[in-house]
Design a protein around this motif. Structure first.
Motif, PDB file in Angstrom:
ATOM      1  N   PRO A   1       0.834  -1.217   0.000  1.00 43.87           N
ATOM      2  CA  PRO A   1       0.000   0.000   0.000  1.00 43.87           C
ATOM      3  C   PRO A   1       0.863   1.258   0.000  1.00 43.87           C
ATOM      4  N   GLY A   2       0.505   2.196  -0.850  1.00 46.60           N
ATOM      5  CA  GLY A   2       1.249   3.443  -0.931  1.00 46.60           C
ATOM      6  C   GLY A   2       2.445   3.376  -1.852  1.00 46.60           C
ATOM      7  N   TYR A   3       2.668   2.211  -2.443  1.00 43.19           N
ATOM      8  CA  TYR A   3       3.796   2.029  -3.358  1.00 43.19           C
ATOM      9  C   TYR A   3       3.266   1.718  -4.755  1.00 43.19           C
ATOM     10  N   ARG A   4       3.998   2.152  -5.766  1.00 46.94           N
ATOM     11  CA  ARG A   4       3.650   1.805  -7.146  1.00 46.94           C
ATOM     12  C   ARG A   4       4.948   1.651  -7.946  1.00 46.94           C
ATOM     13  N   TRP A   5       4.876   0.752  -8.930  1.00 46.52           N
ATOM     14  CA  TRP A   5       6.041   0.562  -9.783  1.00 46.52           C
ATOM     15  C   TRP A   5       6.125   1.688 -10.799  1.00 46.52           C
ATOM     16  N   GLY A   6       7.325   2.187 -11.012  1.00 49.92           N
ATOM     17  CA  GLY A   6       7.545   3.243 -11.987  1.00 49.92           C
ATOM     18  C   GLY A   6       9.041   3.437 -12.178  1.00 49.92           C
ATOM     19  N   GLY A   7       9.427   4.607 -12.632  1.00 48.05           N
ATOM     20  CA  GLY A   7      10.844   4.867 -12.835  1.00 48.05           C
ATOM     21  C   GLY A   7      11.435   3.980 -13.912  1.00 48.05           C
ATOM     22  N   CYS A   8      12.739   3.831 -13.891  1.00 45.75           N
ATOM     23  CA  CYS A   8      13.445   3.016 -14.895  1.00 45.75           C
ATOM     24  C   CYS A   8      14.371   2.052 -14.183  1.00 45.75           C
ATOM     25  N   ALA A   9      14.008   0.783 -14.206  1.00 48.17           N
ATOM     26  CA  ALA A   9      14.793  -0.238 -13.514  1.00 48.17           C
ATOM     27  C   ALA A   9      16.079  -0.542 -14.278  1.00 48.17           C
ATOM     28  N   ASP A  10      17.124  -0.929 -13.551  1.00 49.04           N
ATOM     29  CA  ASP A  10      18.352  -1.398 -14.199  1.00 49.04           C
ATOM     30  C   ASP A  10      18.048  -2.702 -14.931  1.00 49.04           C
ATOM     31  N   ASN A  11      18.491  -2.793 -16.168  1.00 46.21           N
ATOM     32  CA  ASN A  11      18.181  -3.966 -16.995  1.00 46.21           C
ATOM     33  C   ASN A  11      19.198  -5.066 -16.721  1.00 46.21           C
ATOM     34  N   LEU A  12      19.034  -5.714 -15.571  1.00 46.53           N
ATOM     35  CA  LEU A  12      19.983  -6.733 -15.139  1.00 46.53           C
ATOM     36  C   LEU A  12      20.036  -7.908 -16.101  1.00 46.53           C
ATOM     37  N   ASN A  13      18.892  -8.338 -16.599  1.00 47.33           N
ATOM     38  CA  ASN A  13      18.871  -9.508 -17.479  1.00 47.33           C
ATOM     39  C   ASN A  13      19.708  -9.278 -18.729  1.00 47.33           C
ATOM     40  N   TYR A  14      19.561  -8.124 -19.358  1.00 47.97           N
ATOM     41  CA  TYR A  14      20.347  -7.814 -20.553  1.00 47.97           C
ATOM     42  C   TYR A  14      21.827  -7.709 -20.199  1.00 47.97           C
ATOM     43  N   GLY A  15      22.117  -7.097 -19.062  1.00 51.09           N
ATOM     44  CA  GLY A  15      23.506  -6.980 -18.629  1.00 51.09           C
ATOM     45  C   GLY A  15      24.165  -8.324 -18.412  1.00 51.09           C
ATOM     46  N   LEU A  16      23.426  -9.258 -17.803  1.00 52.94           N
ATOM     47  CA  LEU A  16      23.975 -10.594 -17.559  1.00 52.94           C
ATOM     48  C   LEU A  16      24.209 -11.349 -18.861  1.00 52.94           C
ATOM     49  N   ILE A  17      23.270 -11.257 -19.784  1.00 54.18           N
ATOM     50  CA  ILE A  17      23.394 -11.983 -21.045  1.00 54.18           C
ATOM     51  C   ILE A  17      24.591 -11.489 -21.846  1.00 54.18           C
ATOM     52  N   MET A  18      24.652 -10.187 -22.062  1.00 49.85           N
ATOM     53  CA  MET A  18      25.716  -9.639 -22.896  1.00 49.85           C
ATOM     54  C   MET A  18      27.059  -9.631 -22.158  1.00 49.85           C
ATOM     55  N   GLY A  19      27.022  -9.371 -20.866  1.00 50.26           N
ATOM     56  CA  GLY A  19      28.264  -9.349 -20.097  1.00 50.26           C
ATOM     57  C   GLY A  19      28.931 -10.706 -20.047  1.00 50.26           C
ATOM     58  N   SER A  20      28.152 -11.764 -19.799  1.00 50.64           N
ATOM     59  CA  SER A  20      28.725 -13.104 -19.718  1.00 50.64           C
ATOM     60  C   SER A  20      29.222 -13.577 -21.085  1.00 50.64           C
ATOM     61  N   LYS A  21      28.538 -13.190 -22.154  1.00 50.32           N
ATOM     62  CA  LYS A  21      29.005 -13.550 -23.496  1.00 50.32           C
ATOM     63  C   LYS A  21      30.413 -13.040 -23.725  1.00 50.32           C
ATOM     64  N   PHE A  22      30.652 -11.811 -23.299  1.00 49.26           N
ATOM     65  CA  PHE A  22      31.954 -11.187 -23.549  1.00 49.26           C
ATOM     66  C   PHE A  22      33.013 -11.683 -22.564  1.00 49.26           C
ATOM     67  N   SER A  23      32.707 -11.668 -21.262  1.00 48.35           N
ATOM     68  CA  SER A  23      33.734 -11.990 -20.270  1.00 48.35           C
ATOM     69  C   SER A  23      34.068 -13.475 -20.221  1.00 48.35           C
ATOM     70  N   ASP A  24      33.113 -14.338 -20.559  1.00 48.49           N
ATOM     71  CA  ASP A  24      33.378 -15.780 -20.511  1.00 48.49           C
ATOM     72  C   ASP A  24      33.930 -16.328 -21.818  1.00 48.49           C
ATOM     73  N   ALA A  25      33.902 -15.539 -22.877  1.00 48.29           N
ATOM     74  CA  ALA A  25      34.327 -16.028 -24.192  1.00 48.29           C
ATOM     75  C   ALA A  25      35.736 -16.620 -24.188  1.00 48.29           C
ATOM     76  N   PRO A  26      36.731 -16.003 -23.529  1.00 48.84           N
ATOM     77  CA  PRO A  26      38.079 -16.582 -23.569  1.00 48.84           C
ATOM     78  C   PRO A  26      38.165 -17.964 -22.934  1.00 48.84           C
ATOM     79  N   MET A  27      37.397 -18.210 -21.861  1.00 52.06           N
ATOM     80  CA  MET A  27      37.470 -19.509 -21.185  1.00 52.06           C
ATOM     81  C   MET A  27      36.784 -20.611 -21.971  1.00 52.06           C
TER      82      MET A  27
END
Length: 322
Positions: free
Chosen positions: A150-176
């Motif tokens: 109560p008294g709370y509502r979703w809004g603003g702009c959330a950090d896009n963690l899912n996109y960050g994890l997908i693209m970040g792991s593709k790049f940082s894990d590529a050498p291994m």
């Protein structure tokens, strides 16, 4: 016919290439990329220092990400130095990227921390760049499925963690994931530690709110999911560094696994940092192993003596003289 000296030299160099274990963090050398490099054409990717072939390919297909990844490399160096400024190992050798010294070249607990921090930092920076509108391929994170109180509502702009994890792991894990990127034990160790970094990043996602109402009454709160600052994530990883587990690559059944060296056989925990080789002695100055010594700077003391390792109870700070 007796092999020539050139044959042995070639074999030795080949062995070094086969057993090198710090491929995965050479990309931190991107921090040295000159600001004058526009990075708006695929041929620019070859000019970037510290990338393996698969990362160059990712650069070509994701040019819009590269300035963000360069920023992540700079954040890794700054955050690592700040996090360990009061320790015997103060992360100074990270600035030598991509040509590291033994403290990061070997599978030490120091390299475990840097791999974890690097993986967290690249995903963190990409997620934040989505929020600020710096990346054309992503936007704000999704609105949470649960209903706020109560008294709370979703809004603003959330950090896009899912996109960050997908693209970040593709790049940082590529050498291994390259076929010729070192021993299986080293690859498993680095992939594990990188995933620990991403786990700590995911755990840092929290609800952030802004108040609205007449005369600052805060009758309504607009909320979104945002990540903690990278420095806070690094502190969590530092605690894992202090309690990191030494492992060995041991046969279990028909396969080999990384298991704790000095504990009854059990699987490695998904939440713990692991390392294969003990750290160099950072008490005395030894540039070859990445130790500048601890004279005339502040560091944490361990127990009743000023030992070089991170073990023991931390009892405050002391200025070291030798």
């Amino acid at each position: 016919m007796k092999p020539s000296p050139q044959f042995f030299l070639a074999a030795f160099l080949s062995l070094i290439l086969q057993t090198g274990i710090c491929y995965g963090i050479k990309w931190i050398a991107l921090s040295k990329t000159p600001s004058s490099l526009a990075l708006n054409q695929t041929q620019h990717c070859k000019q970037l220092e510290g990338l393996v072939v698969s990362q160059v390919q990712l650069c070509r297909s994701n040019l819009e990400l590269m300035q963000t990844i360069i920023q992540a490399a700079r954040e890794v160096i700054k955050t690592c130095r700040k996090t360990f400024s009061d320790m015997r190992w103060n992360c100074s050798s990270i600035e030598l990227a991509p040509n590291y010294l033994l403290d990061l070249e070997r599978g030490t607990r120091e390299s475990a921390f840097v791999y974890a921090l690097s993986a967290a930092a690249i995903s963190h920076t990409i997620a934040r760049a989505c929020t600020t509108g710096d990346l054309p391929g992503c936007s704000c994170g999704p609105i949470p499925g649960e209903t706020p109180g109560p008294g709370y509502r979703w809004g603003g702009c959330a950090d896009n963690l899912n996109y960050g994890l997908i693209m970040g792991s593709k790049f940082s894990d590529a050498p291994m994931k390259m076929k010729k990127s070192g021993s299986q034990a080293n690859k498993l160790m680095h992939l594990h530690n990188s995933e620990v970094g991403r786990q700590v990043l995911k755990a840092s996602l929290e609800m952030k709110c802004k108040c609205h109402g007449v005369s600052g009454s805060c009758s309504i709160k607009t909320c979104w999911k945002g990540l903690q600052e990278l420095r806070d994530i690094a502190l969590d990883l530092k605690n894992k560094y202090l309690s990191a587990t030494k492992v060995v690559h041991r046969p279990m059944g028909t396969r080999k696994y990384l298991v704790p060296k000095d504990i009854d056989i059990r699987p490695v925990k998904e939440t713990e940092l692991i390392y294969l080789q003990s750290s160099p002695d950072f008490c005395m100055k030894n540039e070859k192993v990445g130790s500048h010594g601890t004279q005339d700077r502040w560091a944490l003391k361990t127990g009743t003596s000023m030992s070089s390792g991170p073990q023991g109870d931390l009892e405050g700070h002391q200025k070291l003289q030798s």
